[in-house]
Design a protein around this motif. Structure first.
Motif, short mmCIF file in Angstrom:
data_model
loop_
_atom_site.label_atom_id
_atom_site.label_comp_id
_atom_site.label_asym_id
_atom_site.label_seq_id
_atom_site.Cartn_x
_atom_site.Cartn_y
_atom_site.Cartn_z
N GLY A 107 2.93 33.60 38.31
CA GLY A 107 2.72 34.98 37.86
C GLY A 107 1.64 35.68 38.67
N ARG A 108 0.57 34.95 38.97
CA ARG A 108 -0.51 35.57 39.72
C ARG A 108 -0.16 35.72 41.20
NH1 ARG A 108 -3.96 39.54 39.63
NH2 ARG A 108 -5.59 39.27 41.17
N LEU A 109 0.51 34.72 41.76
CA LEU A 109 0.91 34.82 43.17
C LEU A 109 1.78 36.07 43.36
CD1 LEU A 109 1.84 31.14 44.17
CD2 LEU A 109 0.02 32.54 45.19
N ARG A 110 2.73 36.27 42.43
CA ARG A 110 3.63 37.42 42.57
C ARG A 110 2.88 38.73 42.41
NH1 ARG A 110 5.50 33.84 44.68
NH2 ARG A 110 7.18 32.51 43.92
N ARG A 111 1.96 38.78 41.44
CA ARG A 111 1.21 40.02 41.23
C ARG A 111 0.32 40.32 42.44
NH1 ARG A 111 -0.25 43.04 36.61
NH2 ARG A 111 1.80 42.44 35.86
N ARG A 112 -0.13 39.26 43.11
CA ARG A 112 -0.92 39.47 44.33
C ARG A 112 -0.04 39.90 45.49
NH1 ARG A 112 -5.81 36.28 44.98
NH2 ARG A 112 -5.20 35.76 47.10
N GLY A 113 1.27 39.88 45.27
CA GLY A 113 2.17 40.32 46.32
C GLY A 113 2.75 39.20 47.15
N ASP A 114 2.48 37.97 46.76
CA ASP A 114 3.02 36.84 47.50
C ASP A 114 4.42 36.52 46.97
OD1 ASP A 114 3.81 34.31 48.35
OD2 ASP A 114 1.76 33.53 48.40
N ARG A 115 5.44 36.80 47.77
CA ARG A 115 6.82 36.50 47.34
C ARG A 115 7.32 35.24 48.03
NH1 ARG A 115 8.42 40.42 43.39
NH2 ARG A 115 6.36 41.32 43.32
N ARG A 116 6.49 34.68 48.88
CA ARG A 116 6.94 33.61 49.74
C ARG A 116 6.70 32.22 49.14
NH1 ARG A 116 5.31 30.00 53.82
NH2 ARG A 116 3.28 30.02 52.89
N THR A 117 5.47 32.00 48.69
CA THR A 117 5.12 30.66 48.22
C THR A 117 5.88 30.31 46.95
OG1 THR A 117 2.90 31.18 49.00
CG2 THR A 117 3.17 29.14 47.75
N ARG A 118 6.65 29.26 46.99
CA ARG A 118 7.40 28.89 45.81
C ARG A 118 6.54 28.02 44.90
NH1 ARG A 118 12.92 26.43 47.42
NH2 ARG A 118 13.41 27.05 45.31
N VAL A 119 6.83 28.09 43.62
CA VAL A 119 6.08 27.28 42.66
C VAL A 119 7.09 26.36 42.00
CG1 VAL A 119 4.57 27.32 40.66
CG2 VAL A 119 4.48 29.20 42.31
N LEU A 120 6.98 25.07 42.28
CA LEU A 120 8.02 24.14 41.84
C LEU A 120 7.46 22.99 41.01
CD1 LEU A 120 9.92 23.89 45.24
CD2 LEU A 120 10.68 25.14 43.20
N HIS A 121 8.26 22.57 40.07
CA HIS A 121 7.90 21.38 39.30
C HIS A 121 8.21 20.16 40.16
CE1 HIS A 121 7.85 18.35 36.12
NE2 HIS A 121 7.22 19.25 35.37
N VAL A 122 7.38 19.17 40.05
CA VAL A 122 7.56 17.98 40.87
C VAL A 122 8.96 17.38 40.66
CG1 VAL A 122 6.41 16.45 39.19
CG2 VAL A 122 6.47 15.80 41.60
N ALA A 123 9.48 17.48 39.44
CA ALA A 123 10.82 16.94 39.18
C ALA A 123 11.89 17.70 39.95
CB ALA A 123 11.11 17.00 37.68
N GLU A 124 11.74 19.01 40.05
CA GLU A 124 12.72 19.81 40.80
C GLU A 124 12.79 19.35 42.26
OE1 GLU A 124 12.71 24.26 39.47
OE2 GLU A 124 10.64 23.58 39.39
N VAL A 125 11.61 19.10 42.83
CA VAL A 125 11.58 18.69 44.23
C VAL A 125 12.16 17.29 44.40
CG1 VAL A 125 10.07 18.28 46.22
CG2 VAL A 125 9.55 20.12 44.61
N LEU A 126 11.76 16.38 43.53
CA LEU A 126 12.22 14.99 43.65
C LEU A 126 13.71 14.87 43.42
CD1 LEU A 126 9.38 13.19 41.66
CD2 LEU A 126 9.59 13.40 44.14
N ALA A 127 14.24 15.67 42.48
CA ALA A 127 15.66 15.55 42.16
C ALA A 127 16.51 16.43 43.07
CB ALA A 127 15.88 15.92 40.70
N GLY A 128 15.86 17.34 43.79
CA GLY A 128 16.61 18.22 44.67
C GLY A 128 17.44 19.24 43.91
N VAL A 129 16.92 19.75 42.79
CA VAL A 129 17.68 20.74 42.03
C VAL A 129 16.98 22.10 42.05
CG1 VAL A 129 18.66 19.03 40.47
CG2 VAL A 129 16.58 20.23 39.81
N ASP A 130 16.11 22.32 43.03
CA ASP A 130 15.30 23.53 42.98
C ASP A 130 16.10 24.80 43.23
OD1 ASP A 130 15.31 22.18 45.53
OD2 ASP A 130 14.20 23.91 46.26
#
Ligand code: SF4
Lengths: 261, 468
Positions: A235-258
Motif C-alpha cells: 500500500g505504501r509503495l504504491r502510494r509513493r508511486g512505485d508500481r514496479r516493486t512487487r510484494v509477494l508472499h514467500v509461498a507464492e514465489v516457492l510454488a510459482g503461483v504469483d
C-alpha cells in the motif's frame, strides 16, 4: 527410521501420508486466496495429505491484541476443535502461527479442561516456511522466478517463532532467483494490525523507512511471510508511486503461483 | 509532572512534522542501537546475564518488604535517615520539610526520574529553595523550561544550535558554537553552584539492602559532587529499586550501561553509604533517603508486577519504531516509549493514558532487548484488556471487535459476509487493483493505498475446485 528422515515424513519409513491441516487465515481467505493455494501446492509437493477444515475462520488475533479477550477466546477454542485430528497444522502467516503457539496457552488458561488439547495444538502448529524446512525437509520447490528479491523478516514470525533462515534456504532453491539482503530486515514495517488504522500517520512513517530500504536494494520483489505486513508495504509503495516493486508472499514465489488468480 | 498522555495522538502528529526532531531521532537510533549491539556482543553469555538479572529483580520484588526493611536498618545504622512516601505529593512534602529543617536555600540536583514524577523542583521553589539541575542535559532543559524527552539522553530532541542560542540568551555571554566550548561554559556556570549549595539531590539507580547504600551511575561527574559536596544529601527513589546484595549489583551493572548507552561501564559509579564519618575529608553531614511508593505496591502480585523489574536503561525506547518516529514528548509523562506505555497508565490511571497501551505495533523489539526480560508487549495487552473491561475504549472500536468475533464464530454467516466483502472491495478498486479510500479505514488510506482483494475468497475457490 532411515538416516535422513528423522521425522515422520519419509514415505519409505511411513507409507501413509501425514495429515496436515492448512489454516488459511482470514486475511488470505478474503484478500489473496492464491497464497492459500500456493501453500497447498507446497505441502502436497512435500508429500503431505492436506486437509482444509471448512469451518475455519480467524485465529482471534485482532480481538486478543485489542483487549477483547472473550471474543478471542471463543475463536481460539473453535480453532482448537477444528484441527484436533490433524498431525500438523500449517499456517502461511507468522503472526497467526505465533498467535497459536505463543499466545493460546495464556489466552485459554481459564479453560483448564482444554489445556491438554491446547498444548497438543501448540506443539504441532508451524509457520509454513518453518514447516517445510524443519519438518518436511522439502528438497525441491515447484516455483521459478526470474529476478532479484529481498526478504523482510516480519516481526511475529521472527521473534515469536524464530523464522529467519528457513525462508532464505527455501528461496535459494528457486531457479533463477537471486536474493539480496534488506538492510534493517528485522525492523518492524509499522503494520501492527489495528495500529495501522488507529495510528495511521505513525504507521506510515515507519513503513516509509521500510519502503526506502526496499527500493534502495533495487530488487524486483520484496518477499515476506505475513499478509498483513504485505498489505502495509504494498500500500505504501504504491502510494509513493512505485508500481514496479512487487510484494509477494514467500509461498507464492516457492510454488510459482504469483501470476495466477 | 502533569500527565498529558491523553493527547498522544495530537502530539505525535506534531512531532512527525518536526524536521529537526526527526533528524535527532534518526541519530539517536543509529548511535544507541549500534552501540548496544556492539557492547552486548562483548559480553560472553549475554543471555545468561540477562536471565540472572531478571531473577535478581524478581527475587527482590517477591520479598520487597523484607529487603526494604533490611535496607532501612543498614542505612540507618550508618547514619542515614530513611523516609517513606506513599504518594508523589507526600514525597515532595518530605523533601521540602528536610530542606526547611536544615535551613536550605539552594539545592543542586543530579537527575532522578522519580523527582520528575513528584514535580519536586516546583515544590522546592514554592518553598523558597533555589534548585539547579546539574546534569548537562537536565540543565539545558531547566533553562528551556521543558521536560526530558528520553530517560538516558533527556535533551536528545535539541540540536547544538538551539542549545547555543539558549546559552547565549540565558548566560548573557558571547555565543559558542562548538560542543566543547558549550560544555565548558556550562561547567563554569555550574561550578559555583556546587560550592554554595546546602543540599544535593540525587536519585538512585539501585538500593543495596545488604549495605544500606544508594547507587548512581553517571557519565559527567556532577553526581559525585551532588552527593558529596553539600552538607545535606537527599536521595529520592522508587521503593522497587532495592536489590539484595553487592554481588547482585555487580551483575546488574554489567547490563545497565550496555543496554543504555552501549558502554561497558559508565564513567562514574557512585555508592553512597551513610554520612560523613569522623576523619573523613568529604561527604554529607546529613543523608536522607526518600523511598517513594506512588503506585508501585499496587502493581505487586498483579499481571503488571514484571514492570517493577525495570532498571530504566531506555533500551526499549531506543529500539521502538514508534518512539523512533515521535520521540519522548509525545508520550506526555515522565516515562516515554514502551516502558512508559506500561508505567504511565499504571501510575497516573488507565483513563488518563488511553492511547499509550495501543501506541505499539507489538513487534516485540522492546521485549527482546530488555535486559531484565520484561514482556512489554504482553503487559500492554493486559492494559488493553483492562481498558476494554472497563469500557474505556471508544464504542465503535468495541462494537467492531465484538461484531468480528461474533461473525467469525459463525462459519456460514462469515463465509457469506467475506464473499460479499471481497466482491465489493474488488469492484470499488476497479482496474488498478488499489483502494485509495477505505470506509472506516481513513487512518490507513491517508498514507497508503489498500491492495484490493482477488474478488473470490479462498473457500469459494477451494470448493469450486472440488475441495470439501
Ligand atoms: S523496560 Fe526494560 S528495556 Fe525498558 S527501560 Fe526498563 S529495563 Fe530498560
Amino acid at each position: 527410521m532411515c538416516y535422513d528422515h528423522t521425522t515422520f515424513f519419509c514415505p519409505f519409513c511411513f507409507p501413509s501420508a501425514v495429515r496436515v491441516g492448512l489454516f488459511v487465515t482470514c486475511l488470505v481467505d478474503l484478500l489473496r486466496p492464491r497464497i492459500g493455494f500456493a501453500a497447498l501446492k507446497l505441502l502436497e509437493a512435500a508429500g503431505c495429505q492436506v486437509i482444509v477444515p471448512a469451518t475455519q475462520t480467524c485465529c482471534g488475533q485482532p480481538g486478543y491484541n485489542s483487549g477483547e479477550r472473550p471474543g478471542a477466546q471463543g475463536l481460539a477454542l473453535k480453532l482448537v476443535e477444528e484441527f484436533a485430528d490433524c498431525d500438523y497444522v500449517v499456517v502461511p502467516s507468522g503472526s497467526c502461527a505465533g498467535m497459536i503457539r505463543a499466545h493460546y496457552p495464556e489466552l485459554l488458561q481459564e479453560f483448564p479442561a482444554r489445556r491438554e488439547a491446547v498444548e497438543r495444538l501448540c506443539a504441532k502448529t508451524y509457520e509454513l516456511a518453518d514447516f517445510l524446512v524443519r519438518v518436511a525437509k522439502l528438497e525441491a520447490v515447484p516455483g521459478r522466478f526470474a529476478g532479484t528479491v529481498t526478504y523482510h523478516d516480519a516481526c511475529a514470525g521472527l521473534r515469536e517463532l524464530g523464522v529467519k533462515r528457513q525462508p532464505r534456504e527455501l528461496l535459494a532453491k528457486v531457479p533463477g532467483l537471486s536474493l539480496v539482503e534488506l538492510p534493517g530486515a528485522e525492523q518492524c514495517c509499522g503494520f501492527g494490525g489495528t495500529f495501522a488504522v488507529k495510528f495511521g500517520e505513525i504507521s506510515t512513517r515507519i513503513v516509509d523507512r521500510k519502503c526506502q530500504a526496499i527500493e534502495a536494494t533495487g530488487a524486483d520483489a520484496v518477499v515476506l511471510g505475513d499478509l498483513g505486513c504485505m498489505l502495509n508495504i504494498e500500500g505504501r509503495l504504491r502510494r509513493r508511486g512505485d508500481r514496479r516493486t512487487r510484494v509477494l508472499h514467500v509461498a507464492e514465489v516457492l510454488a510459482g503461483v504469483d501470476g495466477e488468480l | 509532572m502533569q500527565a498529558t498522555s491523553m493527547y498522544f495522538k495530537a502530539r505525535a502528529r506534531e512531532k512527525l512534522r518536526d524536521e529537526r526532531l526527526q533528524q535527532a531521532l534518526a541519530r539517536l537510533q543509529t548511535n544507541f542501537v549500534d552501540a548496544r549491539a556492539r557492547a552486548i556482543a562483548e559480553l560472553p553469555d549475554f543471555e545468561g546475564f540477562r536471565e540472572a538479572a531478571a531473577q535478581i529483580r524478581e527475587r527482590a520484588l517477591a520479598d520487597l518488604d523484607l529487603y526494604l526493611e533490611e535496607f532501612e536498618k543498614n542505612a540507618t545504622a550508618r547514619g542515614a535517615e530513611v523516609h517513606w512516601a506513599a504518594t508523589h505529593q507526600e514525597a515532595a512534602r518530605i523533601v521540602c520539610e528536610i530542606a526547611r529543617r536544615h535551613g536550605v536555600r539552594k539545592a543542586v540536583k543530579s537527575k532522578s526520574m522519580v523527582s520528575e514524577e513528584c514535580d519536586l523542583n516546583a515544590a522546592l521553589e514554592a518553598a523558597g529553595v533555589e534548585v539547579v539541575e546539574t546534569d548537562l542535559g537536565e540543565y539545558i532543559l531547566q533553562l528551556a523550561h521543558e521536560p526530558p524527552s528520553h530517560i538516558v539522553a533527556p535533551v536528545v530532541h535539541k540540536n547544538k544550535d538551539e542549545i547555543a542560542t539558549l546559552f547565549e540568551h540565558q548566560h548573557r555571554r558571547p555565543r559558542q558554537s562548538e560542543i566543547e566550548a558549550l560544555c565548558r561554559e556550562a561547567r563554569e556556570v555550574l561550578r559555583p553552584h556546587f560550592l554554595t549549595a546546602d543540599m544535593g539531590i540525587s536519585g538512585a539507580n539501585f538500593l543495596c539492602a545488604e549495605t544500606g547504600s544508594t547507587l548512581i551511575v553517571t557519565n559527567e561527574g556532577n553526581g559525585r559532587m551532588v552527593t558529596t559536596l553539600p552538607r545535606v544529601h537527599v536521595a529520592i527513589t522508587g521503593i522497587e529499586k532495592v536489590v539484595p546484595t553487592l554481588e547482585d549489583l555487580a551483575t546488574l551493572l554489567r547490563l545497565l550501561p550496555r543496554s543504555a548507552t552501549g558502554q561497558s561501564i559508565t564513567n562514574y559509579v557512585t555508592l553512597s553509604t551513610g554520612v560523613k564519618g569522623e576523619g573523613d575529608l568529604d561527604g554529607p553531614e546529613h543523608f536522607h533517603i526518600v523511598l517513594v511508593d506512588a503506585g508501585r505496591t499496587a502493581l505487586l502480585g498483579t499481571a503488571l508486577q514484571p514492570m517493577l523489574r525495570c532498571i530504566r536503561c531506555g533500551a526499549c525506547m531506543n529500539h521502538c519504531p514508534v518512539y523512533q518516529s515521535v520521540g519522548g514528548h509525545a508520550y506526555g509523562w515522565v516515562y516515554p516509549g514502551p516502558m512508559g506505555s506500561v508505567l504511565t497508565p499504571a501510575y497516573v490511571g488507565l483513563e488518563n493514558a488511553l492511547d499509550l497501551p495501543h501506541a505499539a505495533t507489538l513487534c516485540n523489539q522492546c521485549g527482546v532487548v530488555c535486559p531484565v526480560k520484561i514482556p512489554l508487549p504482553e503487559l500492554m495487552r493486559k492494559l488493553r484488556e483492562k481498558q476494554m473491561e472497563r469500557g474505556l475504549r471508544p464504542w465503535p472500536e468495541r462494537a467492531a471487535l465484538r461484531a468480528w468475533a461474533w461473525l467469525a464464530q459463525r462459519p456460514r454467516a462469515y463465509a457469506w459476509a467475506t464473499r460479499l466483502g471481497a466482491r465489493l472491495l474488488k469492484r470499488m478498486a476497479g482496474e488498478e487493483g488499489l483502494l485509495h479510500r477505505l470506509p472506516f479505514g481513513g487512518g490507513w488510506t491517508d498514507g497508503r493505498d489498500f491492495p484490493a482483494p482477488a474478488g473470490k475468497t479462498f473457500r469459494e475457490l477451494y470448493r469450486s475446485r472440488g475441495g470439501s
